[in-house]
Design an enzyme around this catalytic site. Structure first.
Site, PDB file in Angstrom:
ATOM      1  N   LYS A 188      61.981  64.131  62.738  1.00 25.00           N
ATOM      2  CA  LYS A 188      60.531  64.320  62.683  1.00 25.00           C
ATOM      3  C   LYS A 188      59.871  62.978  63.000  1.00 25.00           C
ATOM      4  O   LYS A 188      60.522  61.963  63.169  1.00 25.00           O
ATOM      5  CB  LYS A 188      60.077  64.790  61.289  1.00 25.00           C
ATOM      6  CG  LYS A 188      60.767  66.040  60.765  1.00 25.00           C
ATOM      7  CD  LYS A 188      60.393  67.296  61.525  1.00 25.00           C
ATOM      8  CE  LYS A 188      61.135  68.515  60.984  1.00 25.00           C
ATOM      9  NZ  LYS A 188      60.890  69.731  61.801  1.00 25.00           N
ATOM     10  N   SER A 218      56.908  73.920  62.841  1.00 26.70           N
ATOM     11  CA  SER A 218      57.749  72.851  62.294  1.00 26.70           C
ATOM     12  C   SER A 218      57.783  72.942  60.778  1.00 26.70           C
ATOM     13  O   SER A 218      56.739  72.950  60.118  1.00 26.70           O
ATOM     14  CB  SER A 218      57.211  71.477  62.720  1.00 26.70           C
ATOM     15  OG  SER A 218      57.901  70.437  62.063  1.00 26.70           O
ATOM     16  N   SER A 221      61.046  72.097  66.998  1.00 25.10           N
ATOM     17  CA  SER A 221      60.029  71.548  66.096  1.00 25.10           C
ATOM     18  C   SER A 221      59.429  70.236  66.584  1.00 25.10           C
ATOM     19  O   SER A 221      58.356  69.841  66.137  1.00 25.10           O
ATOM     20  CB  SER A 221      60.614  71.348  64.697  1.00 25.10           C
ATOM     21  OG  SER A 221      61.557  70.294  64.691  1.00 25.10           O
ATOM     22  N   SER A 224      66.388  72.624  67.675  1.00 27.03           N
ATOM     23  CA  SER A 224      65.225  73.491  67.509  1.00 27.03           C
ATOM     24  C   SER A 224      64.039  72.907  68.266  1.00 27.03           C
ATOM     25  O   SER A 224      64.089  71.780  68.765  1.00 27.03           O
ATOM     26  CB  SER A 224      64.865  73.646  66.026  1.00 27.03           C
ATOM     27  OG  SER A 224      64.257  72.459  65.534  1.00 27.03           O
TER      28      SER A 224
END
Length: 264
Positions: A133, A223, A78, A76
């Site tokens: 992250k 996100s 994010s 993705s």
């Protein structure tokens, strides 16, 4: 449910190892005596031959993947612009300690995540999924997010403008026109994206419990991170992302190969 490759490796290692060991202990010598009496060459059963051949290879892969480095693919956007859809990364499995495969229990501790680290972890709401992250808050920190700016323990994290983002690839083009900025976390400067005219609905404050971390994506307005689902428990850590070894979106992007992820 996501496919558990670690469990498959553990099972294959155990099965091939047991077959090889049982044959060596119970059947190999008898087979050799029979062949010698018949003036012949002993022949291993095909299943034993495969087990003997594959056991050390599978064991090596299991050890490398469990304790040294594990590959992941970015699914993705994010973490744009740091990581793009189609990036293949390697994760340092011993940066925060060694964990047993499948059980994920820590057996040796080497260190702890630092602010700014890009980490891979098991998603707290569904541990079968791996998320990536950036660590923003450490245990004991108070985090707020207001007007697209992070505050840590009451101190605003400075940002500097880098212009307008021009993305590439299917997902990247969707983010073209976003604001590109540098966020100056202590010890780590990194790029972030901000979408104009989107409000920060999740602003905090959040106090990070002991043994947990507050993580956010670099694509701040696109996100799903600790602002929405909470903190990352220490036991959910998989490792520290450290290099992009391949990128495949609409073909190979050779410029991204070898790019370091965590730089301070």
């Amino acid at each position: 449910m996501d496919f558990d490759f670690a469990l498959l490796l553990v099972v294959l290692t155990g099965v091939t190892g047991v077959i090889w060991a049982i044959d060596r202990l119970l059947f190999a010598k008898r087979r050799e005596r029979i062949a010698l009496a018949a003036n012949d060459v002993p022949h291993e059963p095909i299943i034993v031959e495969y087990a003997r051949s594959f056991f050390p290879v599978i064991l090596l892969v299991l050890g490398f993947r469990s304790f040294i480095a594990e590959p992941f693919k970015i699914p993705s956007g994010s973490m744009m612009p740091t990581l793009l859809v189609g990036d293949f990364i390697l994760v340092n499995k011993f940066a925060y300690g060694l964990r047993l495969p499948v059980l994920n229990s820590k057996i040796v501790s080497f260190g702890e995540p630092q602010r700014g680290d890009v980490i891979v972890f098991r998603y707290p709401k569904d541990p079968s999924k791996a998320y990536i992250k950036r660590v923003i808050g450490l245990p004991g920190d108070e985090i707020t997010y207001h007007n697209k700016t992070v505050q840590v323990n009451g101190q605003e994290i400075a940002q500097s403008d880098e212009g307008i983002y021009a993305g590439s690839g299917d997902e990247g083009h969707k983010m073209s026109g976003a604001k590109l900025k540098i966020e100056h976390l202590p010890g780590v400067d990194h790029q972030i994206l901000q979408i104009p005219n989107i409000d920060s609905h999740k602003e905090g404050p959040w106090t990070v419990p002991q043994g947990h971390y507050f993580a956010m994506g670099d694509n701040r307005d696109n996100s799903e991170d600790s602002r929405f689902w909470g903190f990352v428990p220490e036991e959910n850590l998989i490792g520290k992302a450290f290099i992009i070894w391949m990128n495949w979106d609409q073909g190979i992007d050779f410029k991204r190969i070898g790019t370091l992820i965590n730089r301070g």
